[in-house]
Motif scaffolding. Sequence first.
Motif, PDB file in Angstrom:
ATOM      1  N   SER A 228       1.052  -1.464  -0.009  1.00 43.68           N
ATOM      2  CA  SER A 228      -0.262  -0.551  -0.588  1.00 43.68           C
ATOM      3  C   SER A 228       0.877   1.270  -0.032  1.00 43.68           C
ATOM      4  O   SER A 228       0.404   2.257  -0.942  1.00 43.68           O
ATOM      5  CB  SER A 228      -0.611   0.093   1.617  1.00 43.68           C
ATOM      6  OG  SER A 228      -2.403  -0.620   1.167  1.00 43.68           O
ATOM      7  N   ALA A 229       2.037   0.904   0.838  1.00 46.57           N
ATOM      8  CA  ALA A 229       2.785   1.991   0.239  1.00 46.57           C
ATOM      9  C   ALA A 229       3.487   2.915  -0.186  1.00 46.57           C
ATOM     10  O   ALA A 229       3.145   3.773  -0.819  1.00 46.57           O
ATOM     11  CB  ALA A 229       3.941   1.484   2.415  1.00 46.57           C
ATOM     12  N   ALA A 231       2.160   2.210  -3.401  1.00 47.04           N
ATOM     13  CA  ALA A 231       1.093   2.600  -4.399  1.00 47.04           C
ATOM     14  C   ALA A 231       0.745   4.223  -3.847  1.00 47.04           C
ATOM     15  O   ALA A 231      -0.044   4.940  -4.914  1.00 47.04           O
ATOM     16  CB  ALA A 231       0.067   1.941  -3.816  1.00 47.04           C
ATOM     17  N   VAL A 232       1.033   3.963  -2.819  1.00 48.01           N
ATOM     18  CA  VAL A 232       0.892   6.211  -2.715  1.00 48.01           C
ATOM     19  C   VAL A 232       1.680   6.401  -2.561  1.00 48.01           C
ATOM     20  O   VAL A 232       1.709   7.866  -2.240  1.00 48.01           O
ATOM     21  CB  VAL A 232       0.162   6.215  -1.953  1.00 48.01           C
ATOM     22  CG1 VAL A 232      -1.327   5.683  -1.286  1.00 48.01           C
ATOM     23  CG2 VAL A 232       0.711   5.692   0.100  1.00 48.01           C
ATOM     24  N   GLY A 233       3.021   6.109  -3.151  1.00 45.40           N
ATOM     25  CA  GLY A 233       4.366   7.109  -4.133  1.00 45.40           C
ATOM     26  C   GLY A 233       5.588   6.717  -2.665  1.00 45.40           C
ATOM     27  O   GLY A 233       5.995   7.921  -2.354  1.00 45.40           O
TER      28      GLY A 233
ATOM     29  N   ARG B  74       1.774   6.469 -12.034  1.00 41.53           N
ATOM     30  CA  ARG B  74       1.460   7.935 -12.486  1.00 41.53           C
ATOM     31  C   ARG B  74       1.434   9.338 -13.346  1.00 41.53           C
ATOM     32  O   ARG B  74       1.246  10.352 -13.148  1.00 41.53           O
ATOM     33  CB  ARG B  74       3.618   8.390 -12.450  1.00 41.53           C
ATOM     34  CG  ARG B  74       3.738   9.428 -10.911  1.00 41.53           C
ATOM     35  CD  ARG B  74       3.161   9.216  -9.702  1.00 41.53           C
ATOM     36  NE  ARG B  74       3.050  11.046  -9.133  1.00 41.53           N
ATOM     37  CZ  ARG B  74       2.889  11.009  -7.666  1.00 41.53           C
ATOM     38  NH1 ARG B  74       2.704  10.338  -7.496  1.00 41.53           N
ATOM     39  NH2 ARG B  74       1.795  12.142  -7.529  1.00 41.53           N
ATOM     40  N   ALA B  89      -5.578   0.447  -0.449  1.00 39.39           N
ATOM     41  CA  ALA B  89      -3.859   1.132  -0.378  1.00 39.39           C
ATOM     42  C   ALA B  89      -3.522   1.851   0.557  1.00 39.39           C
ATOM     43  O   ALA B  89      -3.402   3.104   0.660  1.00 39.39           O
ATOM     44  CB  ALA B  89      -3.411   1.879  -1.719  1.00 39.39           C
ATOM     45  N   VAL B  90      -4.459   1.427   1.168  1.00 44.44           N
ATOM     46  CA  VAL B  90      -4.968   1.683   3.012  1.00 44.44           C
ATOM     47  C   VAL B  90      -3.444   1.426   4.039  1.00 44.44           C
ATOM     48  O   VAL B  90      -3.005   0.202   3.941  1.00 44.44           O
ATOM     49  CB  VAL B  90      -5.518   2.403   4.158  1.00 44.44           C
ATOM     50  CG1 VAL B  90      -6.508   2.717   2.964  1.00 44.44           C
ATOM     51  CG2 VAL B  90      -6.782   0.652   3.895  1.00 44.44           C
ATOM     52  N   LEU B 102      -0.342   9.802   3.386  1.00 44.38           N
ATOM     53  CA  LEU B 102       0.257   9.145   3.387  1.00 44.38           C
ATOM     54  C   LEU B 102       0.878   9.054   2.190  1.00 44.38           C
ATOM     55  O   LEU B 102       0.157   8.874   0.316  1.00 44.38           O
ATOM     56  CB  LEU B 102       0.254   7.870   3.495  1.00 44.38           C
ATOM     57  CG  LEU B 102       1.911   6.425   3.471  1.00 44.38           C
ATOM     58  CD1 LEU B 102       2.260   7.260   4.453  1.00 44.38           C
ATOM     59  CD2 LEU B 102       1.187   5.454   3.957  1.00 44.38           C
ATOM     60  N   GLY B 103       2.115   9.266   1.658  1.00 44.03           N
ATOM     61  CA  GLY B 103       3.287   9.867   0.928  1.00 44.03           C
ATOM     62  C   GLY B 103       3.135  11.063  -0.103  1.00 44.03           C
ATOM     63  O   GLY B 103       3.695  12.036  -0.725  1.00 44.03           O
ATOM     64  N   ARG B 155      -9.695  11.031  -0.560  1.00 43.92           N
ATOM     65  CA  ARG B 155      -8.719  11.416  -0.559  1.00 43.92           C
ATOM     66  C   ARG B 155      -7.979  11.546  -1.990  1.00 43.92           C
ATOM     67  O   ARG B 155      -7.434  12.614  -2.650  1.00 43.92           O
ATOM     68  CB  ARG B 155      -7.302   9.680  -0.125  1.00 43.92           C
ATOM     69  CG  ARG B 155      -6.301   9.842  -0.031  1.00 43.92           C
ATOM     70  CD  ARG B 155      -5.427   8.396   0.157  1.00 43.92           C
ATOM     71  NE  ARG B 155      -3.893   8.121  -0.877  1.00 43.92           N
ATOM     72  CZ  ARG B 155      -3.148   8.539  -0.685  1.00 43.92           C
ATOM     73  NH1 ARG B 155      -2.986   8.770   0.736  1.00 43.92           N
ATOM     74  NH2 ARG B 155      -2.121   8.651  -1.025  1.00 43.92           N
TER      75      ARG B 155
END
Lengths: 346, 275
Positions: A228-229, A231-233, B74, B89-90, B102-103, B155
């Motif tokens: 997950s990390a 996936a969000v960059g 991206r 994606a959590v 996050l990110g 989000r």
Amino acid sequence: MTQATTGPAAADERVARRDPLRRLLVRPELGALIGAVALFVFFSATADAFLQTSSFSTVLYASSTFGIMAVGVSLLMIGGEFDLSAGVMVTSSALVASLVSFQLTLNVWAGVAISLAVTLALGVLNGLLFVWTKLPSFIVTLATFLMLAGANLGVTKAVTGNVASDSIRDMDGFASAKDVFASEVDMGGVNVNVTVFWWIAFTVVATWILLRTRAGNWIFAVGGNADSARAVGVPVARTKIALFAGVAFCAWFSGMHLLFAFATVQSGEGVGNEFFYIICAVIGGCLLTGGYGSAIGAAIGAFIFGMVNKGIVYADWNPDWFRFFLGAALLAATVVNHLVRRRAER
Amino acid sequence: MTALVKLTGVGKDYGSVIALRDVSLEVAAGQVVCVLGDNGAGKSTLIKIVAGLHRHDSGTYEVQGEPVAFSSPRDALDLGIATVYQDLAVVPLMPVWRNFFLGSEKRRGLGRLDVDFMRRTTRDELLAMGIDLRDVDQPIGTLSGGERQCVAIARAVYFGAKVLVLDEPTAALGVKQAGVVLRYIVQARERGLGVVFITHNPHHAYPVGDRFLILNRGRPIGYHDKDDITREELTALMAGGAELEQLAHELEATGSTATARALDEEARTLGLTDD
């Protein structure tokens, strides 16, 4: 339609159920804190010497030598990985500084700097091996642990013809380095080792990083759910490598303490200590599976470790049993942690 | 109004397997396009093309009138096309607000997190979408599946999505939770976003969709505006009408007349048979 839905339906009656007490209970370090208080009361009652300030300073010193390492190890564990090479890396670090300074007749500070570079490189190597091979960190660092343990002994014997490094007590810079890494500070008549203050400083910095910086967010994320990390960059590989380097930095600091406290280093030292660091982190509430824990918890875990370590002596028990009690404390702490968290999260 | 996302005759092969053929789709701002189909119909392939995970082999893919060929998610994200996958994606153990940012953490110099801003924004953004989370510090794992889905969508919206691609957001949810997500899709539409809603459930798609693309075995078998199609017809198309009738005949042949008659009846009410 939207008016109706944003109104009363959204005010879910289940949202308010987490009262402040529950929120306190769910903190990772709470179980350890309860355990620390219980142990403190127990040893205060059974060992008369335990409450003397000088004994307390000894307990703190023992706690700090493991606590400094536990800071790096706990961050790495929150990031989801282990470092079994942490124990012998302390010795490697001390040996590098000692051998380099002595053989090349340098100011010891040069040895200290070279040791920092070498130890950080070892940490980065651990991280890179982990990232490249995609093997569990347990296996990768088990391999580096064995290699370092062998190299410590082999190199030291080859260079000095002995299993210990030569004393660097009379070399340039020794006194000032000892001031930084291994001196005693007079605190109102009680001598407290400087490592205690370093331990507190390391813990404060690590806590700040974890809770108030982007890096901290990433550490929790890569340990909690690396996919997950990603996936969000979040740069997962870079974060993990940095965490291994963080352990190496703590190992370097501990190694410098070892060197300047005794002026000479036994090359076989450090084996087995990696488990004590992990124990400190686990007692302090770090999850073995990653993504959860705190540096303050690890500090409390180290304090428990120090209390058991020295309390047994003050209580006139047979110190041979130290590991037995440590094991029992580990078991109790993890069970309490688990129960507390389960109750709090329900 | 130019379409935010427009696919024209898009196809995709995986080696010798034709996964998708000749699919056209258009999403404008403030519009929900539902992509329906059974397992293996090509929904995932379509979503991966739109999201930038795969490149299409034939046809054209335009974003706001400009032809594009993405090489990574991206690229799609930079053009405002955000995809919310089923696994969301959590990070379950992290607080809601930390997951939200996050990110893309908001900082105040020296690497310091702007915690107050992030807490407040998370609460406000969720509130704007109709979710009242008083405690954004609770681990996101303690939220229900529907709420988690909504946080993931909120989000994406907050970080500048113009088009939301939702991959089966209601598939694993109970009736009530699915309702929460559907309501959220409507909210997103009212905020002027284009939504591509992938599902295999016509009962979820019909109430929120403006247009429906039905896929079967990699081909479009229907592309209808809401005015052109009833819920029953949509269900029938989805169920693969002819196959239902075929099954009825087979059952009749083996003697299960009662069941066969019931199925036959159903096929007729759904308008599948010719008679």
